[in-house]
Motif scaffolding. Structure first.
Motif, PDB file in Angstrom:
ATOM      1  N   ARG A  25       0.824  -1.201   0.000  1.00 56.53           N
ATOM      2  CA  ARG A  25       0.000   0.000   0.000  1.00 56.53           C
ATOM      3  C   ARG A  25       0.864   1.260   0.000  1.00 56.53           C
ATOM      4  NH1 ARG A  25      -4.374   1.452   4.752  1.00 56.53           N
ATOM      5  NH2 ARG A  25      -4.853   3.595   4.090  1.00 56.53           N
ATOM      6  N   THR A  26       0.474   2.205  -0.827  1.00 54.76           N
ATOM      7  CA  THR A  26       1.107   3.526  -0.837  1.00 54.76           C
ATOM      8  C   THR A  26       0.024   4.589  -0.679  1.00 54.76           C
ATOM      9  OG1 THR A  26       1.010   3.704  -3.245  1.00 54.76           O
ATOM     10  CG2 THR A  26       3.018   2.742  -2.290  1.00 54.76           C
ATOM     11  N   GLU A  27       0.455   5.775  -0.293  1.00 46.62           N
ATOM     12  CA  GLU A  27      -0.510   6.837  -0.052  1.00 46.62           C
ATOM     13  C   GLU A  27       0.172   8.189  -0.218  1.00 46.62           C
ATOM     14  OE1 GLU A  27      -2.646   8.131   3.969  1.00 46.62           O
ATOM     15  OE2 GLU A  27      -3.448   6.213   3.190  1.00 46.62           O
ATOM     16  N   LEU A  28      -0.590   9.164  -0.672  1.00 42.64           N
ATOM     17  CA  LEU A  28      -0.072  10.520  -0.776  1.00 42.64           C
ATOM     18  C   LEU A  28      -0.134  11.190   0.598  1.00 42.64           C
ATOM     19  CD1 LEU A  28      -1.516  11.984  -4.107  1.00 42.64           C
ATOM     20  CD2 LEU A  28       0.849  11.380  -3.598  1.00 42.64           C
ATOM     21  N   VAL A  29       0.994  11.655   1.060  1.00 43.14           N
ATOM     22  CA  VAL A  29       1.077  12.362   2.334  1.00 43.14           C
ATOM     23  C   VAL A  29       1.225  13.852   2.042  1.00 43.14           C
ATOM     24  CG1 VAL A  29       2.408  12.666   4.454  1.00 43.14           C
ATOM     25  CG2 VAL A  29       2.062  10.377   3.514  1.00 43.14           C
ATOM     26  N   ALA A  30       0.455  14.659   2.759  1.00 45.23           N
ATOM     27  CA  ALA A  30       0.456  16.117   2.563  1.00 45.23           C
ATOM     28  C   ALA A  30       0.092  16.467   1.124  1.00 45.23           C
ATOM     29  CB  ALA A  30       1.808  16.722   2.942  1.00 45.23           C
ATOM     30  N   GLY A  31      -0.640  15.547   0.469  1.00 44.72           N
ATOM     31  CA  GLY A  31      -1.146  15.824  -0.856  1.00 44.72           C
ATOM     32  C   GLY A  31      -0.148  15.760  -1.983  1.00 44.72           C
ATOM     33  N   GLN A  32       1.141  15.426  -1.674  1.00 43.05           N
ATOM     34  CA  GLN A  32       2.129  15.450  -2.751  1.00 43.05           C
ATOM     35  C   GLN A  32       3.242  14.412  -2.632  1.00 43.05           C
ATOM     36  OE1 GLN A  32       4.607  19.040  -2.656  1.00 43.05           O
ATOM     37  NE2 GLN A  32       3.822  19.511  -0.608  1.00 43.05           N
ATOM     38  N   TYR A  33       3.365  13.753  -1.491  1.00 43.87           N
ATOM     39  CA  TYR A  33       4.486  12.826  -1.314  1.00 43.87           C
ATOM     40  C   TYR A  33       3.989  11.383  -1.335  1.00 43.87           C
ATOM     41  CZ  TYR A  33       6.782  17.088   0.281  1.00 43.87           C
ATOM     42  OH  TYR A  33       7.281  18.362   0.363  1.00 43.87           O
ATOM     43  N   GLU A  34       4.369  10.650  -2.370  1.00 44.96           N
ATOM     44  CA  GLU A  34       4.019   9.238  -2.476  1.00 44.96           C
ATOM     45  C   GLU A  34       4.815   8.469  -1.428  1.00 44.96           C
ATOM     46  OE1 GLU A  34       1.859   6.057  -4.253  1.00 44.96           O
ATOM     47  OE2 GLU A  34       1.760   8.231  -4.597  1.00 44.96           O
ATOM     48  N   SER A  35       4.098   7.785  -0.528  1.00 46.90           N
ATOM     49  CA  SER A  35       4.770   7.173   0.626  1.00 46.90           C
ATOM     50  C   SER A  35       4.363   5.725   0.798  1.00 46.90           C
ATOM     51  CB  SER A  35       4.423   7.944   1.914  1.00 46.90           C
ATOM     52  OG  SER A  35       4.786   9.303   1.796  1.00 46.90           O
ATOM     53  N   GLU A  36       5.312   4.916   1.287  1.00 41.18           N
ATOM     54  CA  GLU A  36       5.040   3.537   1.670  1.00 41.18           C
ATOM     55  C   GLU A  36       4.541   3.525   3.108  1.00 41.18           C
ATOM     56  OE1 GLU A  36       8.825   1.730   1.193  1.00 41.18           O
ATOM     57  OE2 GLU A  36       8.695   1.612  -1.007  1.00 41.18           O
ATOM     58  N   LEU A  37       3.542   2.682   3.379  1.00 43.02           N
ATOM     59  CA  LEU A  37       2.934   2.638   4.704  1.00 43.02           C
ATOM     60  C   LEU A  37       3.349   1.378   5.451  1.00 43.02           C
ATOM     61  CD1 LEU A  37      -0.698   3.884   3.988  1.00 43.02           C
ATOM     62  CD2 LEU A  37       1.293   5.204   4.687  1.00 43.02           C
ATOM     63  N   TYR A  38       3.705   1.551   6.727  1.00 42.09           N
ATOM     64  CA  TYR A  38       4.094   0.443   7.588  1.00 42.09           C
ATOM     65  C   TYR A  38       3.271   0.486   8.873  1.00 42.09           C
ATOM     66  CZ  TYR A  38       8.202  -0.054   4.588  1.00 42.09           C
ATOM     67  OH  TYR A  38       9.037  -0.233   3.519  1.00 42.09           O
ATOM     68  N   ARG A  39       2.863  -0.678   9.349  1.00 43.19           N
ATOM     69  CA  ARG A  39       2.174  -0.780  10.627  1.00 43.19           C
ATOM     70  C   ARG A  39       3.198  -1.146  11.698  1.00 43.19           C
ATOM     71  NH1 ARG A  39      -2.741   1.010  11.579  1.00 43.19           N
ATOM     72  NH2 ARG A  39      -3.770  -0.334  10.062  1.00 43.19           N
ATOM     73  N   VAL A  40       3.108  -0.471  12.832  1.00 39.47           N
ATOM     74  CA  VAL A  40       4.013  -0.726  13.953  1.00 39.47           C
ATOM     75  C   VAL A  40       3.232  -1.435  15.048  1.00 39.47           C
ATOM     76  CG1 VAL A  40       5.611   0.295  15.619  1.00 39.47           C
ATOM     77  CG2 VAL A  40       5.277   1.374  13.386  1.00 39.47           C
ATOM     78  N   TYR A  41       3.729  -2.608  15.481  1.00 38.40           N
ATOM     79  CA  TYR A  41       3.083  -3.377  16.540  1.00 38.40           C
ATOM     80  C   TYR A  41       3.993  -3.431  17.769  1.00 38.40           C
ATOM     81  CZ  TYR A  41       0.105  -5.106  12.737  1.00 38.40           C
ATOM     82  OH  TYR A  41      -0.748  -5.196  11.674  1.00 38.40           O
ATOM     83  N   GLY A  42       3.382  -3.719  18.909  1.00 38.04           N
ATOM     84  CA  GLY A  42       4.168  -3.950  20.125  1.00 38.04           C
ATOM     85  C   GLY A  42       4.625  -2.696  20.835  1.00 38.04           C
ATOM     86  N   LEU A  43       3.996  -1.560  20.536  1.00 38.65           N
ATOM     87  CA  LEU A  43       4.325  -0.316  21.214  1.00 38.65           C
ATOM     88  C   LEU A  43       3.468  -0.236  22.478  1.00 38.65           C
ATOM     89  CD1 LEU A  43       6.164   2.144  20.610  1.00 38.65           C
ATOM     90  CD2 LEU A  43       4.160   3.276  19.660  1.00 38.65           C
ATOM     91  N   VAL A  44       4.107  -0.291  23.637  1.00 37.21           N
ATOM     92  CA  VAL A  44       3.384  -0.414  24.903  1.00 37.21           C
ATOM     93  C   VAL A  44       3.652   0.798  25.792  1.00 37.21           C
ATOM     94  CG1 VAL A  44       3.016  -1.825  26.961  1.00 37.21           C
ATOM     95  CG2 VAL A  44       3.548  -2.919  24.775  1.00 37.21           C
ATOM     96  N   LEU A  45       2.576   1.407  26.282  1.00 35.63           N
ATOM     97  CA  LEU A  45       2.683   2.473  27.271  1.00 35.63           C
ATOM     98  C   LEU A  45       2.532   1.846  28.648  1.00 35.63           C
ATOM     99  CD1 LEU A  45       2.824   5.450  28.156  1.00 35.63           C
ATOM    100  CD2 LEU A  45       0.331   5.547  27.860  1.00 35.63           C
ATOM    101  N   GLU A  46       3.592   1.873  29.434  1.00 36.40           N
ATOM    102  CA  GLU A  46       3.584   1.318  30.777  1.00 36.40           C
ATOM    103  C   GLU A  46       3.501   2.459  31.786  1.00 36.40           C
ATOM    104  OE1 GLU A  46       7.245  -0.786  30.818  1.00 36.40           O
ATOM    105  OE2 GLU A  46       6.448  -2.538  29.755  1.00 36.40           O
ATOM    106  N   SER A  47       2.532   2.400  32.668  1.00 31.36           N
ATOM    107  CA  SER A  47       2.378   3.445  33.678  1.00 31.36           C
ATOM    108  C   SER A  47       2.282   2.818  35.063  1.00 31.36           C
ATOM    109  CB  SER A  47       1.139   4.299  33.404  1.00 31.36           C
ATOM    110  OG  SER A  47      -0.033   3.507  33.464  1.00 31.36           O
ATOM    111  N   ARG A  48       2.859   3.509  36.027  1.00 24.33           N
ATOM    112  CA  ARG A  48       2.828   3.055  37.417  1.00 24.33           C
ATOM    113  C   ARG A  48       2.537   4.261  38.309  1.00 24.33           C
ATOM    114  NH1 ARG A  48       8.394   0.878  38.692  1.00 24.33           N
ATOM    115  NH2 ARG A  48       9.044   2.562  37.295  1.00 24.33           N
ATOM    116  N   LYS A  49       1.822   4.024  39.390  1.00 22.92           N
ATOM    117  CA  LYS A  49       1.570   5.114  40.313  1.00 22.92           C
ATOM    118  C   LYS A  49       1.555   4.605  41.743  1.00 22.92           C
ATOM    119  CE  LYS A  49      -3.518   5.077  39.926  1.00 22.92           C
ATOM    120  NZ  LYS A  49      -4.690   5.911  39.569  1.00 22.92           N
TER     121      LYS A  49
END
Length: 340
Positions: free
Chosen positions: A230-254
Motif C-alpha cells: 500500500r502507498t498513499e499521498l502524504v500532505a497531498g504530494q508525497y508518495e509514501s510507503e505505509l508500515y504498521r508498527v506493533y508492540g508499542l506499549v505504554l507502561e504506567s505506574r503510580k
C-alpha cells in the motif's frame, strides 16, 4: 573478596546517619555510585545527580515524596532544576551544530489514539503537528492546548526554539489566537518551586514509559484477493510507503502511600486550581500561601544495614512507608509513512 557489608561504606554511613564518617568518606568517594538496591542518598552539596533511578525505576525524588519531608523535597526540586539547566547548557552547542548541518525542512506529524469504546474515543487526543526547521531554529505548531471537562481544548500554539539566541531567550511559546507570547524562563521563582512541591505532595507519584521491547514492523497492504503493498499521498504530494508498527506499549505506574483519604478526595479540585494558575492550598488571612506540611515520619522498621545490603537485588526491605501501588499497560498500534 570484601565482605558484602563493607562494599558500600558511603551508603552505610548514610543508612546509619553517621555524619562524621560520611563527611570523611565524601572526600574520596563518588556520590553518583549506586549500591545494588537504591541510588545513593542525595548528597546535594556534593552535586549528586538527581535524575538517577533505583533498580525498580523510581527516582530519589519519588522516594522523598513518599517519605513526605517537605524541606528534602524542596531541596531535590531545586537541585533537579539546576542540574537540568546545566545539562541543557552543556548539550546546547552540539544541538545547534547538528541543526546547522541538517538541511532545512518542513514536516507534518499526524497522531491519534483510538478506542473501540465510543465515549472513550471522543476524549482521546489527536493532532497534526507542523514542524519547520531553518538553520539552528525550529518551530512546532500544535492545536492541543488543554484537557478540561472530559474534552480536549483546541487552540493554535507554537513553540519556537532559536538556536542563535541566549539560553534564557531561546524558547518562546506563542498563542496565535490570543496574539500573546511568553519566553520560557530558565529559572523558576521561589513561589513556583513551592507550588511544585505542593503539587508533588498532593498527587500520585507517577512513572510512565514507552516500551519498545517487542516492537515489530509490517508493510501495509491493500486489496482483497490480490494484495499489493500500500502507498498513499502524504500532505497531498508525497508518495509514501505505509508500515504498521506493533508492540508499542505504554507502561504506567503510580504510588499513593503518602496520600490520605482526604487528599484523594481533594485531588481533582487541587489539580484544577493548579492548572489555572492558582495556589494549591489557598492563602491565609495575611495573604501568605498555605503550604503542605511535612508528613509524620513512617515507623522505624528496625532494619539493620546487613539486612538491607544482603537482600536480593531489587527486593530490599522497605525503609519508608509500605507501598500503595498500581501499574497498568496499554498496547498501541501506529502507522509510519515513508517517502518512496
Amino acid at each position: 573478596m570484601a565482605n558484602e557489608s563493607d562494599r558500600y561504606p558511603l551508603h552505610k554511613a548514610v543508612f546509619e546517619n553517621d555524619l562524621k564518617n560520611l563527611s570523611r568518606l565524601l572526600r574520596k568517594h563518588d556520590v553518583a555510585t549506586k549500591d545494588k538496591h537504591e541510588c545513593v542518598q542525595l548528597l546535594l552539596k556534593h552535586d549528586a545527580p538527581v535524575k538517577v533511578k533505583n533498580g525498580l525505576g523510581w527516582t530519589v525524588l519519588a522516594e522523598a515524596v513518599s517519605y513526605g519531608n517537605r524541606p528534602t523535597i524542596s531541596s531535590l526540586v531545586r537541585k533537579f532544576r539546576q542540574q537540568s539547566r546545566e545539562q541543557m547548557e552543556e548539550r546546547r552547542p552540539n544541538l545547534v551544530q547538528a541543526l546547522n548541518r541538517i538541511n532545512d525542512f518542513y514536516m507534518e506529524l499526524k497522531w491519534d489514539f483510538q478506542s473501540w469504546v465510543p465515549l472513550v474515543s471522543r476524549i482521546l487526543p489527536s493532532d497534526i503537528c507542523k514542524i519547520y526547521k531553518s538553520g539552528a531554529n525550529i518551530r512546532l505548531d500544535t492545536t492541543l492546548v488543554d484537557f478540561s471537562d472530559m474534552r480536549w481544548e483546541r487552540g493554535d500554539i507554537s513553540f519556537i526554539f532559536n538556536g542563535n539566541a541566549a539560553p534564557n531567550q531561546s524558547l518562546t511559546v506563542l498563542d496565535n489566537i490570543q496574539k500573546v507570547y511568553q519566553n520560557v524562563k530558565y529559572e523558576e521563582s521561589e513561589m513556583e518551586i513551592e507550588d511544585e512541591v505542593d503539587l508533588l505532595m498532593s498527587t500520585d507519584i507517577l512513572a510512565a514509559q514507552i516500551s519498545t521491547k517487542c516492537i515489530s514492523f509490517e508493510r501495509m497492504q491493500s486489496g482483497w484477493l490480490f494484495k499489493e503493498d500500500r502507498t498513499e499521498l502524504v500532505a497531498g504530494q508525497y508518495e509514501s510507503e505505509l508500515y504498521r508498527v506493533y508492540g508499542l506499549v505504554l507502561e504506567s505506574r503510580k504510588r499513593r502511600e503518602h496520600l490520605s483519604t482526604d487528599d484523594l478526595q481533594k485531588n481533582k479540585a487541587l489539580l484544577e486550581s493548579f492548572t489555572k494558575g492558582g495556589n494549591l492550598q489557598g492563602f491565609d488571612q495575611n495573604g501568605v500561601p498555605v503550604r503542605r506540611s511535612s508528613l509524620s515520619p513512617p515507623p522505624d522498621k528496625n532494619i539493620t544495614w546487613d539486612n538491607y545490603v544482603q537482600a536480593e537485588t531489587n527486593s530490599y526491605p522497605r525503609l519508608g512507608r509500605d507501598l500503595v501501588y498500581k501499574e497498568s499497560s496499554k498496547m498501541f498500534k501506529a502507522t509510519i509513512a515513508m517517502v518512496c
